[in-house]
Design an enzyme around this catalytic site. Structure first.
Site, PDB file in Angstrom:
ATOM      1  NE  ARG A 117      -3.878  -2.369   1.802  1.00 30.02           N
ATOM      2  CZ  ARG A 117      -4.218  -3.327   2.635  1.00 30.02           C
ATOM      3  NH1 ARG A 117      -3.770  -3.319   3.875  1.00 30.02           N
ATOM      4  NH2 ARG A 117      -5.003  -4.301   2.251  1.00 30.02           N
ATOM      5  CB  THR A 162      -2.411  -8.217  11.997  1.00 28.21           C
ATOM      6  OG1 THR A 162      -3.666  -8.516  11.392  1.00 28.21           O
ATOM      7  CG2 THR A 162      -1.797  -9.516  12.463  1.00 28.21           C
ATOM      8  CG  ASN A 180      -9.689 -10.551  12.363  1.00 31.48           C
ATOM      9  OD1 ASN A 180      -9.384 -10.054  11.282  1.00 31.48           O
ATOM     10  ND2 ASN A 180      -9.288 -11.765  12.727  1.00 31.48           N
ATOM     11  CG  ASP A 238     -13.359  -9.992   9.661  1.00 34.54           C
ATOM     12  OD1 ASP A 238     -12.312  -9.787  10.290  1.00 34.54           O
ATOM     13  OD2 ASP A 238     -13.426  -9.934   8.421  1.00 34.54           O
ATOM     14  CG  ASN A 247     -11.851  -3.980   3.515  1.00 40.00           C
ATOM     15  OD1 ASN A 247     -10.666  -4.064   3.777  1.00 40.00           O
ATOM     16  ND2 ASN A 247     -12.520  -4.982   2.997  1.00 40.00           N
ATOM     17  CD1 TRP A 248      -8.181  -2.557   1.995  1.00 40.81           C
ATOM     18  CD2 TRP A 248      -6.912  -0.729   1.958  1.00 40.81           C
ATOM     19  NE1 TRP A 248      -7.860  -2.296   0.678  1.00 40.81           N
ATOM     20  CE2 TRP A 248      -7.080  -1.184   0.631  1.00 40.81           C
ATOM     21  CE3 TRP A 248      -6.150   0.410   2.178  1.00 40.81           C
ATOM     22  CZ2 TRP A 248      -6.507  -0.538  -0.464  1.00 40.81           C
ATOM     23  CZ3 TRP A 248      -5.583   1.062   1.084  1.00 40.81           C
ATOM     24  CH2 TRP A 248      -5.762   0.580  -0.216  1.00 40.81           C
ATOM     25  CB  VAL A 266     -13.845  -7.436 -12.560  1.00 42.84           C
ATOM     26  CG1 VAL A 266     -13.044  -7.423 -13.860  1.00 42.84           C
ATOM     27  CG2 VAL A 266     -15.305  -7.122 -12.836  1.00 42.84           C
TER      28      VAL A 266
END
Length: 711
Positions: free
Chosen positions: A149, A266, A286, A329, A434-435, A575
């Protein structure tokens, strides 16, 4: 002598005439790259991106805001491509291009999903150097896709973590490897996917791998040598702060006694740093195993939390846990953002993080206390899962829906956020945030966040911990033919209320950047880069890049020209691409047109998984290199078929083997065939002689679906 000089001059002229004119023009017009590193003072004083984007998120605060305004609401419709560069790296289907490039004095530094790093001329996209990683290509424990990232720059070096658990320092002028530190062994489930942060002679990185039963940690390394300076375990040991939120190591149950040693938590992204307060901030993943809370009773600090440390020493300062004893999660992988804002007439030092729960958490970064009220509310209980009695619920709006409300065939149990489950799937909202990196705009006071709106059926399936294998203990199933939606929301940081929002079909986006030009740029998994009016949410511009975008856009300026850039190459939204290695930059005087659109993204859930033929590997394997080939046997567990979809020639006999704890069946959707009851440990065979496509389920558990294609 004169004759010799004349002959040499003539030879030089002849050589020059052989050189293409374009090469001559480039050498005459392009200045030598500076390859400058940002100094610590520059990093400490930079509050927003501007001409340069010197660190991940534009500044140590992760605000993803730029003071550039050459491109603004009045002229953004004129944007076109300035350059498109294909890197030739990370082009297989397992890779995802999620990088946030750095730009320093006209040089762009960008990593690919294979941890290869490139230096590009930020004016033209011309490659200046390339570092080719040597990471092993057989690693089945990386979640979720091969990605990197972002890199960091400092002290004449470029720093990056790698998927094999190593960390490297590269010469900024050449890309040459200067040092390498092996932090952990990837065979044990560790990897580094998050972006890197440099400051004050140190580089900071987290370790990924919660799904593999590792113990999370954040590292500080010496920038010159790569030597470890300190580490902070996100799952504390007995006797440490938070250690009492895990089972005692003296617990008579051996599984519980060892729970903290592979408790997850993490770090998926670059931490933020406040140099004035001397603190580093990050959010965590999580608990492990993800979906079985019975083996780890307690709140399970510091999982699903925001944590503050002394950046110099790694000493604990404060924490805030978004989800107690997470079994859903619903962790916190999005980067924290530091900002300043007025509350009750007083300027406060704020911190925000959009969680997977669908709420934005606004805290005072000096002490971790809420800036906007967050109340502990009683939630439903499942004693077998050791559920927490309460959960923190922020005052304000969620940026996604909270419940599954409409009846779904085959799924009798519907629920809301924080509803408990056990052995039967409860359909509820999936992971919201999410991230995806959010952005804070000091002009509007809005936090811009991305959300995913989809449903998932959560259930627990007991699973034994084995080092180097997946450890999630989940039997999750997805209801089919349900809409897949996403949101982009402007959340008012003063009230935690939605100022504006768009709900769109398809999977969520993965990051935004806001600018002083009144704009918000967002990449989409359908390949479009979109510009909104940051104050109103009106769409002002859209450009098709040709590949799904799974990276946050950024902006910079060179020679007085503002550019907007984004990495394009997604493998998102249903996709898969095998050539997602494009770096796009845009400017008002650009001349590059749009690319052809990629295949349309998935907007409804469907029977998933690859169509597996005889002899091919079965789905995602769970340890390095130990692929299990499909030889005609379908595992029938609690509660899924593996593989889900198979392709076999006519005359093939298939075997359904029940490795679960309860009775299952394989029953044709049209009633044409049925295995009958398959007891735990049992197996049943059927032969398929007629070509066609056969869809089936398990009669007692109709959400279990499979498909057979007979050729």
């Amino acid at each position: 002598m004169r004759g010799l000089v004349q002959r040499l001059a003539a030879a030089i002229v002849a050589v020059v005439l052989l050189v293409p004119s374009s090469t001559l023009a480039q050498s005459q017009t392009q200045p030598s790259p500076s390859f400058r590193s940002p100094a610590d003072q520059e990093l400490a004083q930079t509050k927003s991106g501007a001409e340069n984007w010197i660190t991940y998120g534009g500044a140590l605060n992760n605000e993803r805001y730029s003071t550039l305004d050459q491109i603004n609401t009045s002229n953004v419709s004129q944007l076109r491509g300035a350059f498109l560069t294909r890197l030739g790296s990370g082009r297989g289907s397992k890779y995802i291009f999620e990088a946030d490039p750095l730009v320093i004095d006209g040089v762009m530094y960008v990593p690919t999903g294979n941890d290869d790093v490139f230096a590009l001329d930020a004016r033209t996209g011309r490659k200046l150097w390339e570092y080719s990683s040597d990471i092993p290509q057989t690693n089945d424990l990386i979640c979720c896709g091969w990605d990197n990232r972002g890199v960091a720059a400092g002290q004449g070096m470029i720093f990056t973590g790698q998927l094999d658990g190593s960390f490297v320092g590269l010469d900024q002028k050449s890309g040459k490897l200067l040092w390498r530190t092996q932090l952990e062994d990837y065979h044990d489930g560790y990897s580094i996917t998050g972006a890197t942060r440099y400051f004050d002679g140190m580089v900071f990185t987290g370790m990924s791998g919660s799904e593999n039963g590792i113990r999370g940690r954040l590292y500080a390394l010496d920038a010159r040598s790569g030597k470890e300076l300190w580490r902070f375990y996100t799952v504390p040991a007995p006797g440490d702060i938070g250690g009492d939120t895990w089972p005692s190591p003296n617990d008579p149950d051996a599984v519980k006694a060892q729970a903290y040693t592979h408790g997850g938590g993490t770090v998926w992204q670059a931490p933020a740093i406040d140099p004035e307060l001397g603190m580093i901030y990050f959010s965590t993943g999580n608990a492990g195993p993800d979906y079985d809370g019975s083996v780890r009773p307690g709140d399970n600090l510091f999982t699903a939390s925001i944590v503050a440390l002394d950046y110099r020493t790694g000493q604990y300062k404060w924490h805030f846990q978004e989800v107690h004893h997470d079994i859903w999660d619903y962790d916190a992988p999005s980067p924290v953002v530091l900002f300043d804002q007025m509350y009750n007439g007083q300027l406060r030092k704020g911190l925000s993080e959009p969680g997977k729960t669908g709420w934005v958490y606004y805290l005072d970064r000096t002490n971790g206390q809420p800036l906007i009220s967050i109340n502990e509310q009683a939630v439903g209980q499942e004693p077998r899962m050791a559920t927490a009695a309460t959960q923190p619920v922020p005052v304000g709006d969620k940026f996604v829906k909270d419940c599954a409300t409409d009846p779904i065939p085959g799924f009798p149990l519907l629920g809301c956020m924080f509803d408990p489950f056990y052995d039967l799937p409860v359909v509820m909202p999936g992971s919201a945030g999410n991230w995806s990196p959010s952005s804070f705009d000091p002009q509007t006071g809005y936090t811009y966040v991305m959300g995913g709106e989809n449903l998932t059926g959560r259930a627990m399936r007991p699973e034994e911990f084995v080092l180097g294998k997946r450890y999630t203990a989940g039997a999750n199933v997805t209801p089919h033919d349900q809409p897949i939606m996403n949101t982009i929301s402007a959340m008012d940081s003063r009230t935690n209320r939605i100022a504006w929002q768009h709900e769109l079909p398809g999977d969520r986006s993965y990051g935004v950047v806001s600018t002083a030009g009144g704009l918000l740029f967002k990449g989409q998994v359908d390949g479009n880069l979109v510009a909104y009016d940051a104050r109103t949410g009106d769409e002002l511009w859209k450009f098709q890049t040709g590949w799904g975008i799974s990276a946050p856009p950024m902006t910079y300026s060179v020679d007085g020209v503002q550019y907007v850039a984004v990495a394009s190459g997604g493998n998102r939204g249903g996709v898969t691409t095998v050539d997602g290695d494009a770096v796009w930059a845009f400017s008002l005087n650009g001349t590059v047109d749009e690319a052809p659109s990629p295949p349309p993204v998935q907007t409804k859930t469907s029977l998933g998984g690859p169509l597996v033929k005889l002899g091919q590997p079965v789905g995602r394997v769970d340890t390095q290199g130990l692929d299990r080939a499909f030889e005609g046997s379908i595992d029938t567990a609690d509660y899924s078929f593996t593989p889900v979809r198979v392709s076999v020639p006519a005359g093939t006999t298939l075997t359904w083997s029940n490795s679960g704890a309860v009775i299952h069946t394989a029953t044709a959707s049209n009633g044409a065939w049925d295995t009958g009851d398959i007891p735990a440990g049992g197996a049943v065979q059927l032969t398929f002689d007629t070509p066609g496509t056969y869809t089936y389920n398990c009669s007692p558990h109709p959400w279990m679906l499979g498909q057979i294609v007979v050729t």
